[in-house]
Design an enzyme around this catalytic site. Structure first.
Site, PDB file in Angstrom:
ATOM      1  N   GLY A 256       6.924 -47.684  -0.499  1.00  0.00           N
ATOM      2  CA  GLY A 256       6.068 -46.827   0.014  1.00  0.00           C
ATOM      3  C   GLY A 256       6.014 -47.315   1.443  1.00  0.00           C
ATOM      4  N   GLU A 291      -1.974 -50.472   4.324  1.00  0.00           N
ATOM      5  CA  GLU A 291      -1.249 -51.201   5.209  1.00  0.00           C
ATOM      6  C   GLU A 291      -1.888 -51.925   6.347  1.00  0.00           C
ATOM      7  OE1 GLU A 291       1.966 -51.853   3.951  1.00  0.00           O
ATOM      8  OE2 GLU A 291       1.642 -50.415   2.417  1.00  0.00           O
ATOM      9  N   HIS A 294      -3.765 -55.326   5.385  1.00  0.00           N
ATOM     10  CA  HIS A 294      -2.794 -56.180   5.325  1.00  0.00           C
ATOM     11  C   HIS A 294      -2.795 -57.031   6.694  1.00  0.00           C
ATOM     12  CE1 HIS A 294      -1.187 -56.255   1.266  1.00  0.00           C
ATOM     13  NE2 HIS A 294      -0.629 -55.088   1.393  1.00  0.00           N
TER      14      HIS A 294
END
Ligand SMILES: [Zn+2]
Length: 396
Positions: A256, A291, A294
């Site tokens: 993804g 994301e 992260h």
């Protein structure tokens, strides 16, 4: 190819400390291969033997502290470094590397719409070895200073701010210490929308043929990005650890998205080419939020070995859904989580291959087995467990 065992990684981390990679990549030498020159500065804490990894098409030369080593000693993906003395060392490795068509290492794609070519990297879990020579394990973090030579008219993107030096030469600002699997570059005649937020350059990028579709959604994508960025700063005491935030929507991407520091890559199906439901927009927003989580948890703070990758993903999953709810117009995200993601976790849990959320360390003895325990349990069941923990203890 040899796989890296946990024991080997621990032994190597005890022996060496890696400081800096200076890497030059030349993308102008044809359609099949590119040139890769790496200089690695490291310290040996004691006299001993170790090895560096590389998967070249052709290994041209290797020198250790200026002394040539025999390139023919490359055994599969390992080059032995024997008789190291205690102290500082510099390893130089020049090689010709293959582009991939499989999304591993340096992927090369030619757009059938207009014939334009793009390349980008995907280094997780050990595909950095397809791009340059590297002591490839997550706990041997180092500074990465990359420079690229690219065809005229291309834009280069990297973990740090990329500077056009003229004549196709680009330099990318050195990273803070990061893991080998998080290094990233992307190059091509990208269509870019650039802005600034909180004093940092933010950009979104896609191949040219998708430009009108990215432009149509640029406000939405950047609004979500800014809102999540601000909310994470309220939640985490630590400021954003990198110098820029680029999000590249890349073609033929296997996953993804990938949380490369300062250069997140997304599958370019997230650049919508026709009318989509609001649920699809929320899914894209969730991936943006996931994301970005992260950047702190995964990129700044990183697992030592692959048995802990579940916490990377469970935490990003939890933070992504929760932060969207708090900071964006998508206030109902936990419903989508309950319908969509938890069923992924339940599915994985009912199979003979089920495993604890945190796998037994013995279950991940090497890089080949790391992904056997990486599924809906690692993401969704883990995020559910974290959410339950928050319900009991509070988020702080
Ligand atoms: Zn993730």
């Amino acid at each position: 190819m040899s796989v890296l065992t946990r024991d080997e990684a621990q032994t190597r981390a005890q022996l060496i400390d890696v400081h800096r990679y200076t890497v030059a990549l030349d993308l102008t030498t044809g359609d099949e291969t590119f040139e890769s020159r790496a200089a690695i500065q490291f310290t040996a804490r004691a006299a001993g033997d170790t090895f560096v990894e590389l998967k070249p098409a052709l290994l041209r030369s290797v020198t250790l502290d200026g002394q040539p080593l025999d390139p023919h000693t490359l055994d599969q993906n390992r080059l032995a470094l024997t008789g190291l003395t205690e102290g500082e060392h510099e390893l130089r490795v020049d090689a010709t590397m293959r582009y991939s068509r499989t999304g591993e290492g340096m992927h090369r794609f030619t757009d059938p719409t207009d014939g334009e070519t793009y390349v980008y990297t995907q280094m997780f879990l050990e595909d950095v070895q397809r791009v340059f020579a590297v002591f490839d394990q997550p706990d041997l973090k180092a500074v990465f200073a990359l420079s690229l030579t690219a065809p005229e008219g291309w834009t280069v993107l990297g973990n740090g701010i990329a500077t056009d030096e003229g004549d196709g030469h680009w330099s990318i600002a050195p990273t803070p210490p990061i893991s080998t699997y998080l290094v990233a570059v992307a190059a091509g005649p990208w269509h870019s929308v650039r802005t600034e937020h909180a004093g940092l350059p933010f950009g979104i990028h896609c191949r040219r043929s998708l430009a009108p579709h990215l432009d149509a959604d640029a406000d939405e994508i950047l609004t979500i990005t800014r809102a999540c960025y601000d909310r994470y700063h309220e939640k985490f005491k630590e400021p954003y650890p990198f110098d820029s935030y680029d999000q590249a929507f890349v073609p033929e991407f296997n996953a993804g998205a990938m949380e490369n520091p300062g250069l997140v890559t997304f599958r370019d199906e997230f650049v919508y080419r026709s009318a989509v439901t609001d649920t699809e927009r929320q899914t894209r927003a969730m991936v943006i939020a996931h994301e970005m989580a992260h950047m702190w948890f995964g990129d700044l703070v990183t697992l030592t070995w692959w048995d802990d990758i579940w916490l990377n993903e469970s935490f990003a999953e939890y933070m992504g859904y929760q932060t969207l709810t708090e900071a964006t117009r998508h206030t109902d995200t936990w419903v989508a989580f309950g319908i969509d993601r938890k069923s992924w976790g339940y599915d994985a849990d009912q199979r003979p291959s089920t495993h604890p959320v945190a796998p037994d360390p013995d279950a991940v003895p090497d890089t080949a087995s790391a992904m056997l325990n990486f599924d809906g349990i690692s993401y969704a069941k883990g995020a559910s467990a974290l959410r339950q923990l928050v319900a009991w203890l509070g988020e702080k």
